[in-house]
Write a protein that holds these residues in place. Structure first.
Motif, PDB file in Angstrom:
ATOM      1  N   VAL A 274       0.820  -1.223   0.000  1.00 54.72           N
ATOM      2  CA  VAL A 274       0.000   0.000   0.000  1.00 54.72           C
ATOM      3  C   VAL A 274       0.849   1.267   0.000  1.00 54.72           C
ATOM      4  O   VAL A 274       0.332   2.352   0.292  1.00 54.72           O
ATOM      5  CB  VAL A 274      -0.972   0.012   1.197  1.00 54.72           C
ATOM      6  N   VAL A 275       2.127   1.177  -0.325  1.00 54.92           N
ATOM      7  CA  VAL A 275       2.966   2.373  -0.434  1.00 54.92           C
ATOM      8  C   VAL A 275       3.273   2.621  -1.906  1.00 54.92           C
ATOM      9  O   VAL A 275       3.221   1.694  -2.729  1.00 54.92           O
ATOM     10  CB  VAL A 275       4.281   2.221   0.362  1.00 54.92           C
ATOM     11  N   PRO A 276       3.588   3.864  -2.284  1.00 55.47           N
ATOM     12  CA  PRO A 276       3.896   4.140  -3.697  1.00 55.47           C
ATOM     13  C   PRO A 276       5.087   3.336  -4.206  1.00 55.47           C
ATOM     14  O   PRO A 276       5.096   2.905  -5.354  1.00 55.47           O
ATOM     15  CB  PRO A 276       4.186   5.641  -3.703  1.00 55.47           C
ATOM     16  N   ALA A 277       6.093   3.150  -3.359  1.00 52.13           N
ATOM     17  CA  ALA A 277       7.279   2.398  -3.754  1.00 52.13           C
ATOM     18  C   ALA A 277       7.996   1.939  -2.500  1.00 52.13           C
ATOM     19  O   ALA A 277       7.825   2.525  -1.419  1.00 52.13           O
ATOM     20  CB  ALA A 277       8.207   3.254  -4.618  1.00 52.13           C
ATOM     21  N   PRO A 281       7.987   5.141   3.843  1.00 57.36           N
ATOM     22  CA  PRO A 281       7.328   4.643   5.055  1.00 57.36           C
ATOM     23  C   PRO A 281       5.811   4.636   4.890  1.00 57.36           C
ATOM     24  O   PRO A 281       5.235   5.554   4.297  1.00 57.36           O
ATOM     25  CB  PRO A 281       7.777   5.614   6.146  1.00 57.36           C
ATOM     26  N   VAL A 282       5.161   3.592   5.405  1.00 58.12           N
ATOM     27  CA  VAL A 282       3.716   3.519   5.307  1.00 58.12           C
ATOM     28  C   VAL A 282       3.093   4.446   6.341  1.00 58.12           C
ATOM     29  O   VAL A 282       3.520   4.510   7.495  1.00 58.12           O
ATOM     30  CB  VAL A 282       3.241   2.065   5.505  1.00 58.12           C
ATOM     31  N   SER A 283       2.090   5.189   5.915  1.00 58.29           N
ATOM     32  CA  SER A 283       1.366   6.103   6.798  1.00 58.29           C
ATOM     33  C   SER A 283       0.031   6.432   6.149  1.00 58.29           C
ATOM     34  O   SER A 283      -0.249   6.009   5.016  1.00 58.29           O
ATOM     35  CB  SER A 283       2.163   7.387   7.044  1.00 58.29           C
ATOM     36  N   ALA A 284      -0.777   7.203   6.862  1.00 60.43           N
ATOM     37  CA  ALA A 284      -2.085   7.566   6.316  1.00 60.43           C
ATOM     38  C   ALA A 284      -1.948   8.421   5.070  1.00 60.43           C
ATOM     39  O   ALA A 284      -2.814   8.390   4.181  1.00 60.43           O
ATOM     40  CB  ALA A 284      -2.899   8.298   7.383  1.00 60.43           C
ATOM     41  N   THR A 285      -0.875   9.196   4.963  1.00 57.10           N
ATOM     42  CA  THR A 285      -0.694  10.088   3.803  1.00 57.10           C
ATOM     43  C   THR A 285      -0.053   9.375   2.615  1.00 57.10           C
ATOM     44  O   THR A 285      -0.235   9.805   1.472  1.00 57.10           O
ATOM     45  CB  THR A 285       0.168  11.293   4.197  1.00 57.10           C
ATOM     46  N   THR A 286       0.702   8.318   2.849  1.00 59.00           N
ATOM     47  CA  THR A 286       1.364   7.632   1.740  1.00 59.00           C
ATOM     48  C   THR A 286       0.598   6.403   1.260  1.00 59.00           C
ATOM     49  O   THR A 286       0.928   5.863   0.199  1.00 59.00           O
ATOM     50  CB  THR A 286       2.782   7.179   2.162  1.00 59.00           C
ATOM     51  N   ALA A 287      -0.375   5.945   2.020  1.00 62.61           N
ATOM     52  CA  ALA A 287      -1.086   4.714   1.655  1.00 62.61           C
ATOM     53  C   ALA A 287      -1.831   4.891   0.336  1.00 62.61           C
ATOM     54  O   ALA A 287      -2.454   5.924   0.086  1.00 62.61           O
ATOM     55  CB  ALA A 287      -2.058   4.325   2.755  1.00 62.61           C
ATOM     56  N   THR A 288      -1.735   3.908  -0.510  1.00 64.26           N
ATOM     57  CA  THR A 288      -2.404   3.916  -1.805  1.00 64.26           C
ATOM     58  C   THR A 288      -2.775   2.489  -2.188  1.00 64.26           C
ATOM     59  O   THR A 288      -2.121   1.527  -1.756  1.00 64.26           O
ATOM     60  CB  THR A 288      -1.500   4.517  -2.892  1.00 64.26           C
TER      61      THR A 288
END
Length: 511
Positions: A274-277, A281-288
């Protein structure tokens, strides 16, 4: 081609590394399996059944998924470690790439094999032997060491043989952790040689497969000797001793270890998907969810691989179940027993040997080249590889059938087909279902055979995970791996439901 092997330095190097990995993984598996036996089989440890189930899980997780999960949980680019602020500095090599990581993961996957072998022998030990030792004044721990453990040595030997063969022929872990660490083992070398071009590629792969089969001989001999040293027991079943303070502390440590081995890698896969690459770091703003969308978009490789894997697994399970019923009922005949022994041999040898043998057979039969790269060839190899898994539960259940039932039906004029359909099939149906689900469980995420035999449009889930990771698509590989884990969980749930009517030990996680 066999005569050229001694002069090939890469073969010597890969052989030495394969033996190193197999020996280290076997020693680790024996140590862990023995500790698990002492804690979960010989003592009535709190939450014993749950701990047994979780301890057996690593052997049922696809090796390529296990390797990918640990690699993404330990490296400097791990989104999970970065989010927790404990990731190694960028540029630090992943500690699992290389022989240490391969040995550790293969040892984890081999430990349940040792545990199950010990459990099989323990079921044959009458409980009276421990009662007699206690009656003569022996303390519980002394009675276990002096009376029970010597009787368990055949199971320990058989488990060590299973762990040796499993580590020797493992491709998923050796490829995903060995290739980045420039540590090439024989299964990886066979894959690379077979992927090459030229008329010599197949001959080289065949010669290397024979070498791998020869290296597996000690493990097969260990299982044979262990089988000769075990006999059927009588009397009441062995009952584990009450758990003392040491067992309770051991259970707490085991819970912590299982959390580290099972939950942390699964969380790392979820974070990576669920991260761009990788490296973010995984977080609410980076999750995709873009990697999930790409992986399961209409017409994607994932959907095709999922269809192929499910179709192959279901086909192999159904065919082997139908074939195992008459074989199990005819095992009293010597010729049938010899044939059943050959089924055990095909499963005991490394999967690399089965894949190369199926390929050679297809190319040697007139018109067989049509099957090259087809799902039919992969299905044929699966049937050869997994037939023992389907036969064992049915054979165990058939051996417990009361022969008077068949005799009564025959006396009432029922023919063989009617007796099979009306008398034997209803009683053996749970065993058939359990064997079929065991086949599907291992076939749905198989990677070694399918990586050697697949062609355009016949990619399976196991091959897709390997190819995505090898091509730098780590987040997509993580997403597909999580789907593979969900398939394993669903099949295990179905097998558990079917296994409630089966004798103990028929299913690996219900000893």
């Amino acid at each position: 081609m066999l005569a050229q092997l001694p002069g090939d330095a890469s073969v010597w190097r890969a052989t030495g590394r394969t033996l190193t990995v197999a020996a280290g993984a076997t020693l680790l598996a024996v140590a862990l399996g023995t500790a698990l036996c002492a804690l979960l089989l010989l003592r009535d440890t709190p939450a014993r059944r749950s701990l047994l189930f979780l301890s057996i899980l690593p052997v049922l997780v696809p090796p390529q998924v296990l390797a990918l999960a640990f690699a993404q949980a330990a490296g400097p680019s791990s989104p999970l470690l970065l989010a927790l602020g404990v990731a190694p500095p960028l540029g630090t090599p992943n500690p699992l790439y290389g022989p240490g990581g391969i040995i550790a993961l293969l040892g984890l996957q081999g430990a349940p094999l040792v545990l199950l072998s010990l459990a099989a022998v323990l079921r044959r030990i009458p409980g009276e032997v421990l009662t007699a030792a206690r009656g003569m004044g022996a303390r519980p721990g002394y009675a276990l060491r002096q009376v029970v453990w010597p009787l368990l040595l055949p199971g320990l030997l058989a488990g060590a043989g299973l762990a040796w063969v499993a580590a020797l022929g493992n491709f998923g872990v050796a490829a995903l952790l060995g290739i980045p660490g420039r540590f090439q083992t024989l299964p990886v070398l066979i894959f690379q040689r077979l992927s090459g071009t030229g008329t010599a590629a197949l001959a080289q792969a065949a010669a290397l497969s024979l070498l791998l089969a020869a290296l597996a001989a000690p493990g097969l001999l260990a299982q044979h000797w262990a089988g000769r040293g075990t006999g059927g027991g009588s009397g009441r079943p062995f009952m584990p001793l009450p758990a003392g303070r040491g067992a309770r502390w051991g259970a707490a440590l085991l819970w912590a270890g299982l959390f580290t081995v099972l939950a942390v890698p699964a969380a790392a896969l979820l974070a990576s998907s669920v991260v761009p690459a990788l490296g973010v770091p995984v977080s609410a703003t980076t999750a995709t969810l873009r990697h999930w969308s790409a992986a399961f978009a209409p017409g994607s490789q994932t959907l095709a691989a999922l269809r192929n894997s499910l179709g192959l697994a279901a086909g192999a399970a159904v065919i082997l179940c139908l074939a195992s019923l008459p074989i199990a009922l005819a095992l009293r005949q010597r010729s049938v027993r010899w044939g059943a022994a050959s089924a055990d041999l095909s499963y005991a040898l490394p999967g690399t040997c089965t894949g190369v043998a199926a390929l050679l057979l297809a190319l040697s039969v007139p018109g067989g080249a049509w099957f090259y790269g087809s799902l039919a060839l992969i299905l044929f190899a699966y049937l050869a590889r997994f037939q023992a898994l389907a036969l064992r539960p049915v054979a165990a259940a058939a051996a417990r059938l009361d022969p008077m039932l068949d005799a009564a039906a025959r006396g009432m004029g029922a023919g063989a087909a009617l007796r099979l359909r009306a008398v034997q099939l209803p009683l053996l149906a749970p065993a058939l279902a359990a064997g079929g689900i065991l086949v599907a469980l291992l076939a749905v995420n198989e990677v070694m055979i399918s990586s050697l035999l697949h062609g355009p449009g016949t990619q399976t889930l196991g091959v897709l995970v390997f190819n995505l990771q090898d091509g730098g698509e780590g987040p997509q590989a993580a997403a597909v791996s999580l789907v593979a884990l969900l398939l394993v969980a669903a099949l295990m749930a179905l097998a558990t439901l079917a296994g409630r009517r089966l004798p103990p030990g028929t299913l690996p996680w219900r000893p």
